[in-house]
Design an enzyme around this catalytic site. Sequence first.
Site, PDB file in Angstrom:
ATOM      1  N   GLY A 198       2.717  -1.876 -17.235  1.00 29.57           N
ATOM      2  CA  GLY A 198       2.012  -1.001 -18.156  1.00 29.57           C
ATOM      3  C   GLY A 198       1.102  -1.806 -19.059  1.00 29.57           C
ATOM      4  O   GLY A 198       1.230  -3.032 -19.156  1.00 29.57           O
ATOM      5  N   HIS A 243       8.212  -0.479 -25.109  1.00 33.57           N
ATOM      6  CA  HIS A 243       7.499  -1.736 -25.360  1.00 33.57           C
ATOM      7  C   HIS A 243       6.002  -1.470 -25.550  1.00 33.57           C
ATOM      8  O   HIS A 243       5.380  -1.984 -26.485  1.00 33.57           O
ATOM      9  CB  HIS A 243       7.740  -2.660 -24.163  1.00 33.57           C
ATOM     10  CG  HIS A 243       7.035  -3.978 -24.211  1.00 33.57           C
ATOM     11  ND1 HIS A 243       7.701  -5.165 -24.368  1.00 33.57           N
ATOM     12  CD2 HIS A 243       5.726  -4.309 -24.083  1.00 33.57           C
ATOM     13  CE1 HIS A 243       6.838  -6.170 -24.350  1.00 33.57           C
ATOM     14  NE2 HIS A 243       5.617  -5.670 -24.168  1.00 33.57           N
ATOM     15  N   GLU A 244       5.424  -0.633 -24.675  1.00 35.80           N
ATOM     16  CA  GLU A 244       3.985  -0.349 -24.772  1.00 35.80           C
ATOM     17  C   GLU A 244       3.648   0.461 -26.030  1.00 35.80           C
ATOM     18  O   GLU A 244       2.591   0.276 -26.638  1.00 35.80           O
ATOM     19  CB  GLU A 244       3.511   0.387 -23.526  1.00 35.80           C
ATOM     20  CG  GLU A 244       3.613  -0.417 -22.238  1.00 35.80           C
ATOM     21  CD  GLU A 244       2.876  -1.742 -22.310  1.00 35.80           C
ATOM     22  OE1 GLU A 244       1.873  -1.842 -23.050  1.00 35.80           O
ATOM     23  OE2 GLU A 244       3.311  -2.682 -21.627  1.00 35.80           O
ATOM     24  N   HIS A 294       3.153  -1.911 -28.777  1.00 34.29           N
ATOM     25  CA  HIS A 294       1.793  -2.451 -28.816  1.00 34.29           C
ATOM     26  C   HIS A 294       0.823  -1.436 -29.413  1.00 34.29           C
ATOM     27  O   HIS A 294      -0.033  -1.775 -30.237  1.00 34.29           O
ATOM     28  CB  HIS A 294       1.328  -2.804 -27.401  1.00 34.29           C
ATOM     29  CG  HIS A 294       1.928  -4.048 -26.845  1.00 34.29           C
ATOM     30  ND1 HIS A 294       2.102  -5.189 -27.576  1.00 34.29           N
ATOM     31  CD2 HIS A 294       2.384  -4.331 -25.586  1.00 34.29           C
ATOM     32  CE1 HIS A 294       2.638  -6.128 -26.807  1.00 34.29           C
ATOM     33  NE2 HIS A 294       2.822  -5.630 -25.594  1.00 34.29           N
ATOM     34  N   HIS A 339       3.946  -9.250 -28.892  1.00 32.66           N
ATOM     35  CA  HIS A 339       5.106  -9.843 -28.245  1.00 32.66           C
ATOM     36  C   HIS A 339       5.840 -10.714 -29.259  1.00 32.66           C
ATOM     37  O   HIS A 339       5.225 -11.292 -30.166  1.00 32.66           O
ATOM     38  CB  HIS A 339       4.679 -10.678 -27.041  1.00 32.66           C
ATOM     39  CG  HIS A 339       4.108  -9.852 -25.928  1.00 32.66           C
ATOM     40  ND1 HIS A 339       2.957 -10.179 -25.271  1.00 32.66           N
ATOM     41  CD2 HIS A 339       4.532  -8.690 -25.368  1.00 32.66           C
ATOM     42  CE1 HIS A 339       2.689  -9.277 -24.344  1.00 32.66           C
ATOM     43  NE2 HIS A 339       3.626  -8.351 -24.392  1.00 32.66           N
ATOM     44  N   TRP A 361       7.015 -13.559 -29.286  1.00 33.31           N
ATOM     45  CA  TRP A 361       6.671 -14.973 -29.405  1.00 33.31           C
ATOM     46  C   TRP A 361       5.289 -15.188 -30.035  1.00 33.31           C
ATOM     47  O   TRP A 361       4.821 -16.296 -30.158  1.00 33.31           O
ATOM     48  CB  TRP A 361       6.719 -15.668 -28.044  1.00 33.31           C
ATOM     49  CG  TRP A 361       5.763 -15.105 -27.027  1.00 33.31           C
ATOM     50  CD1 TRP A 361       4.480 -15.489 -26.800  1.00 33.31           C
ATOM     51  CD2 TRP A 361       6.040 -14.059 -26.105  1.00 33.31           C
ATOM     52  NE1 TRP A 361       3.926 -14.753 -25.803  1.00 33.31           N
ATOM     53  CE2 TRP A 361       4.865 -13.856 -25.340  1.00 33.31           C
ATOM     54  CE3 TRP A 361       7.158 -13.257 -25.828  1.00 33.31           C
ATOM     55  CZ2 TRP A 361       4.789 -12.890 -24.341  1.00 33.31           C
ATOM     56  CZ3 TRP A 361       7.075 -12.315 -24.826  1.00 33.31           C
ATOM     57  CH2 TRP A 361       5.910 -12.128 -24.100  1.00 33.31           C
ATOM     58  N   ASP A 380       4.681 -13.709 -34.761  1.00 35.54           N
ATOM     59  CA  ASP A 380       4.214 -12.357 -34.427  1.00 35.54           C
ATOM     60  C   ASP A 380       3.897 -11.538 -35.675  1.00 35.54           C
ATOM     61  O   ASP A 380       3.771 -10.306 -35.599  1.00 35.54           O
ATOM     62  CB  ASP A 380       5.250 -11.632 -33.569  1.00 35.54           C
ATOM     63  CG  ASP A 380       6.584 -11.433 -34.283  1.00 35.54           C
ATOM     64  OD1 ASP A 380       6.769 -12.018 -35.374  1.00 35.54           O
ATOM     65  OD2 ASP A 380       7.443 -10.700 -33.742  1.00 35.54           O
ATOM     66  N   VAL A 385       5.821 -10.832 -38.058  1.00 35.90           N
ATOM     67  CA  VAL A 385       6.994 -10.074 -38.493  1.00 35.90           C
ATOM     68  C   VAL A 385       8.025 -11.090 -38.971  1.00 35.90           C
ATOM     69  O   VAL A 385       8.466 -11.949 -38.193  1.00 35.90           O
ATOM     70  CB  VAL A 385       7.557  -9.201 -37.359  1.00 35.90           C
ATOM     71  CG1 VAL A 385       8.819  -8.478 -37.827  1.00 35.90           C
ATOM     72  CG2 VAL A 385       6.511  -8.192 -36.882  1.00 35.90           C
ATOM     73  N   THR A 421      11.763 -11.562 -37.204  1.00 35.16           N
ATOM     74  CA  THR A 421      11.901 -11.917 -35.784  1.00 35.16           C
ATOM     75  C   THR A 421      11.665 -13.414 -35.674  1.00 35.16           C
ATOM     76  O   THR A 421      10.538 -13.884 -35.835  1.00 35.16           O
ATOM     77  CB  THR A 421      10.888 -11.157 -34.903  1.00 35.16           C
ATOM     78  OG1 THR A 421       9.571 -11.384 -35.397  1.00 35.16           O
ATOM     79  CG2 THR A 421      11.185  -9.673 -34.908  1.00 35.16           C
TER      80      THR A 421
END
Length: 687
Positions: free
Chosen positions: A185, A225-226, A229, A235, A237, A260, A262, A265
């Site tokens: 995707g 996941h999409e 985004h 992602h 990393w 990322d 954030v 994370t």
Amino acid sequence: MKQLLLLSSLLFITTSVLRAQQNEVFPCSTDEMHQRLFIEHPEYNQGITNAYNKLQAFTADYVPTNRSTDPYIIPVVFHIIHNYGDENIGDAQILDAIKQVNIQLRKRNSDTTDIASSFQGAAVDTEIEIRLAQLDPDGNCTSGITRNVSSTTFTGDHQVKDVIHWPPDKYLNIYICSEAAGLAGHALLPSAADTIPQWDGIVMQHSYIGTIGTSDFFRRTVLTHEIGHYLNLQHIWGGNNVPNYYYLPVAEAANCNHDDDVADTPNTIGWQSCNTGGFSCGSLDNVHNYMDYAYCARMFTEGQKQRMHACLNSSVADRNNLWSPANLAATGTDGATNYLCAAKFTLSKRIVCVGEEMELSDISYHGVVSRAWDLPGATVSSLVDSSIIISYAMPGKYSITLTASDGAGQVNLTEQDYITVLPSEGANSFIIESFENPVTFEEKWAISPSLSPVNWEITSEAGFNSDQSIFVHNFEGPSGIDYIFQSKPIGISGLNDVAIAFDYAFSRFANTNLDRLFIQVSNDCGETWVTRRTLSGSSLMTTADFVQNDFYPAQDEWKTMLVDNIAAAYLVDNFMVRFLFNAAGGNNIFIDNINVSHPDVLSVMDKEKASDFMIFPNPANRELTIRRVRLNQPFDVKLIDPLGKVVFSKPSTEDVLVIDVENYSSGIYQLVLLSKDQIAVEKIIIQ
């Protein structure tokens, strides 16, 4: 180079997913295509940069609010872009995908107990839900699912959005395709979507939607996941949001130097396997995060939640309009009113045998509170439940009527002759089919319904030693379709062997065509099928050269096939045969002169004519005379009617044998003559 990668990175923020069975990885490797787009559209680059900086500043200043009892609702529409193949998934798979996404976004997945203890407390309810639109852009009632036929399904890049695209400030457009540019995707980040709104949305390969149908439980997290985004998550990393938008492949050691955006994370190189003990950047990696590639996703963090909330409150890409009360009312997703549009149902199987159970489900939309089924001739588990079990005690074709109500109004749907019920046992011990009589064909065979504009049909344009055959007009049909016609049950328990013989004709356009014909048998009235012969490539092709025009075979462009590897376990009274043609880009296919019987009889398919006999008159209406010419030994005579039933059988030593045919029904019969050294057949027309 960094500027060149800006558009490359943003236009195609993708997820790469392990295929569960092959354990393969699909990397984000589409830079070259998007570099070309950058060269062709340099005006986009500055707009994306400006939108990115604006959203970054807004996110940094965003003050979180508690919405635990009032989640953000995102109206969604699913556009199924298909070419009649597996990608044309059912409504139920879409509904399951919505359910799975909301379970994950709201932290209602039971597997959160598997999250590493260090991150258990960090896992949050994002307070975001997606909801299927009930009103289209014109205010008309809709299922929230559109279906469009387009070859763009085979690439699944941004071109699919040219087929249909609802206003992205009102709907999240999700596209379901055969391919998603070689990935599971892909989605645009808001800063790219703000600049190129006509490309805003998510494209998904059909086999990564929900847990049922063409997908499975392993793949259920890809759409979540999409959506991450789509709501400005990178992602885990770091990926593509670092200064100047350079691209960070997963699992690179240098990823430890990036973030990322954030805080909660931890830095990581990114994982492509579920390594719950990974310390790739000096601290425990959050492999259970939906934005990693570890494929054991369980959670979002508080920081990711607030980053998504900031995106939803920003004017960048109009994400702040999606959940506004006015837009929820305009898209029918405010929960205040359900709009009853249409009655609709699904049936688990449309060709069955007597007594075989089917599941019939009401998928009418929206707000159905009651329903009534009208099922003449059926045995039913209920006439009011949303999902019921039905069966039939007698062969025939049956209709279905559904009336659905929302308590105020009602809608209904009737499908005539929707179900074909076959006898559970065959009355005849074999079949001889020449396709000369459509009425007798329907008495012996059933064609499986297809959404494709073409299917098996009888044609008078070609036949082998006859006027007609059955064919698929593959020249005009789509690729990737299975076309099926099958026999009704044949009672062959009295035989000690059985075989299938038939003539066929087919041509390809080129060596790249991968069409296949499967000859399959069943010993349980069609519940299960076993392939006994597969014809493909040169074995399927009957012409000397490729044919580029609409192929109709000459008499010398046919081949004969005998299938005699059928086990004794299939010598039953509900034996069935089916022909499955998998279209894959080739030309038309034709089948003629199908014979299902004992192998001794089917050697007649060598097309040896009865040259040792004179047979007259033909057509016959009262008597049929058989006169020996050269044969000096006894012979057996069998006359087989159009349904495959032996209507006359006699051993003979006579020079002249006369058969009374006056009381036989009109049609094309097979006269089989068997001697010690010869088995021959002639078509006899009885008028």
